[in-house]
Design a protein around this motif. Structure first.
Motif, short mmCIF file in Angstrom:
data_model
loop_
_atom_site.label_atom_id
_atom_site.label_comp_id
_atom_site.label_asym_id
_atom_site.label_seq_id
_atom_site.Cartn_x
_atom_site.Cartn_y
_atom_site.Cartn_z
N THR A 95 0.85 -1.20 0.00
CA THR A 95 0.00 0.00 0.00
C THR A 95 0.88 1.24 0.00
OG1 THR A 95 -1.74 -1.15 1.22
CG2 THR A 95 -1.81 1.25 1.21
N ASN A 96 0.58 2.16 -0.90
CA ASN A 96 1.28 3.44 -0.94
C ASN A 96 0.55 4.40 0.00
OD1 ASN A 96 2.48 5.90 -1.55
ND2 ASN A 96 2.74 5.39 -3.71
N TYR A 97 1.05 4.51 1.22
CA TYR A 97 0.36 5.32 2.22
C TYR A 97 0.43 6.80 1.89
CZ TYR A 97 0.15 1.09 5.05
OH TYR A 97 -0.12 -0.17 5.51
N GLY A 98 1.49 7.24 1.26
CA GLY A 98 1.57 8.64 0.86
C GLY A 98 0.49 9.00 -0.13
N LEU A 99 0.24 8.10 -1.09
CA LEU A 99 -0.81 8.34 -2.09
C LEU A 99 -2.18 8.34 -1.44
CD1 LEU A 99 -1.30 8.68 -5.15
CD2 LEU A 99 -1.57 6.19 -5.27
N ILE A 100 -2.40 7.41 -0.51
CA ILE A 100 -3.70 7.36 0.19
C ILE A 100 -3.91 8.60 1.05
CG2 ILE A 100 -4.99 6.11 1.96
CD1 ILE A 100 -3.92 3.54 0.87
N MET A 101 -2.86 9.06 1.73
CA MET A 101 -3.00 10.26 2.55
C MET A 101 -3.24 11.50 1.69
SD MET A 101 -0.25 9.83 5.64
CE MET A 101 -0.42 8.49 6.83
N ALA A 102 -2.67 11.53 0.50
CA ALA A 102 -2.96 12.64 -0.41
C ALA A 102 -4.43 12.64 -0.81
CB ALA A 102 -2.06 12.55 -1.64
#
Length: 274
Positions: free
Chosen positions: A236-243
């Motif tokens: 999971t790309n957490y940075g992308l999800i947080m964006a």
């Protein structure tokens, strides 16, 4: 005086801790949106992005239809807000100031409907939407929310404050029902209308369950559903999800901050009848 001072200090400390508790998730999302993927999972965590980047937002917009998702959320929330406020204000006015057979029974049905969870009425709603042929469209989310029982209840309580003498005077002067509502009733219930508008916008924006059931194609997803689809099974790309979460949170926070005065005024005025 000393006891009051100690009480005020204790209250301030408790409120400060609660503020930090509630604000911290929003802070973590906003800072995580500007972190690279390695920085979001590093231990110990970075409390502030050391190397801020816009790559997450760039990937969100280029590789995913994020702006389309955001537009879908705005469209659903705004249209639902106008429709709910319009129907609820009229229904609440009629239930509060008009006398007709079955009035109390009808209002009792609205009160009972407020206690029903969405899961109970979901199956018949889906069947109705399928019969209408609008499944997997934005209107499949909007139409079931128009007759919101809480909205009718709230506007009915505000409409109780309308003086009957004003309505009778308007009737004597020759005003019709629509003219009476627009010119006499609506200015009095306007604070409740504003509070209901904010309630409806926030409730619709966050209505993940209804959107999950009614929408399926990728282009029709809302920003909440779109962010959820970016969570992979193995990585999971957490940075992308947080964006994506930041993009979903900023509009709703902005709406509340802009209209918080009308919101609190509507709640306090609706709390006391008369």
């Amino acid at each position: 005086m000393k006891k009051n001072r100690v009480s005020n200090i204790a209250t301030t400390i408790v409120l400060g801790l609660l503020t930090i508790l509630f604000v911290f998730p929003f802070y973590w999302i906003m800072t995580g949106a500007f972190k690279s993927q390695p920085d979001t999972i590093v231990i110990p965590p970075q409390w502030w992005p050391i190397s801020p980047t816009l790559e997450n937002f760039r990937a969100l917009i280029i590789q995913n239809p994020a702006m389309k998702w955001l537009w879908n959320s705005i469209f659903i929330s705004v249209i639902t807000m106008f429709l709910v406020c319009g129907t609820s204000s009229l229904a609440g006015y009629v239930l509060a100031k008009k006398r007709f057979y079955g009035q109390k029974i009808l209002f009792s049905i609205f009160i009972a409907a407020m206690a029903l969870p969405k899961q109970v009425v979901l199956v018949p709603l889906v069947r109705i939407i399928n019969v209408m042929g609008i499944h997997d469209t934005l209107w499949a989310v909007i139409l079931p929310l128009i007759g919101w029982p809480f909205g009718v209840f709230l506007m009915k309580q505000f409409s109780e404050n309308i003086p009957t003498e004003l309505l009778e005077s308007a009737k004597i002067d020759g005003c019709g029902e629509i003219r009476t509502f627009i010119s006499i009733a609506f200015p009095i219930v306007k604070p409740g209308f504003a509070a209901l508008a904010i309630f409806t916008f926030i409730n619709t924006w966050n209505d993940y369950f209804m959107q999950l059931v009614m929408l399926s194609s990728r282009d029709n997803l809302t920003i909440s559903l779109g962010v959820a689809t970016m969570q992979a099974e193995m990585a999971t790309n957490y940075g992308l999800i947080m964006a994506g979460a930041a993009m979903a949170a900023v509009p709703i926070v902005a709406v509340f901050l802009i209209f918080q005065k009308a919101f609190t005024q509507g709640i306090t005025m609706g709390a006391v009848k008369g």
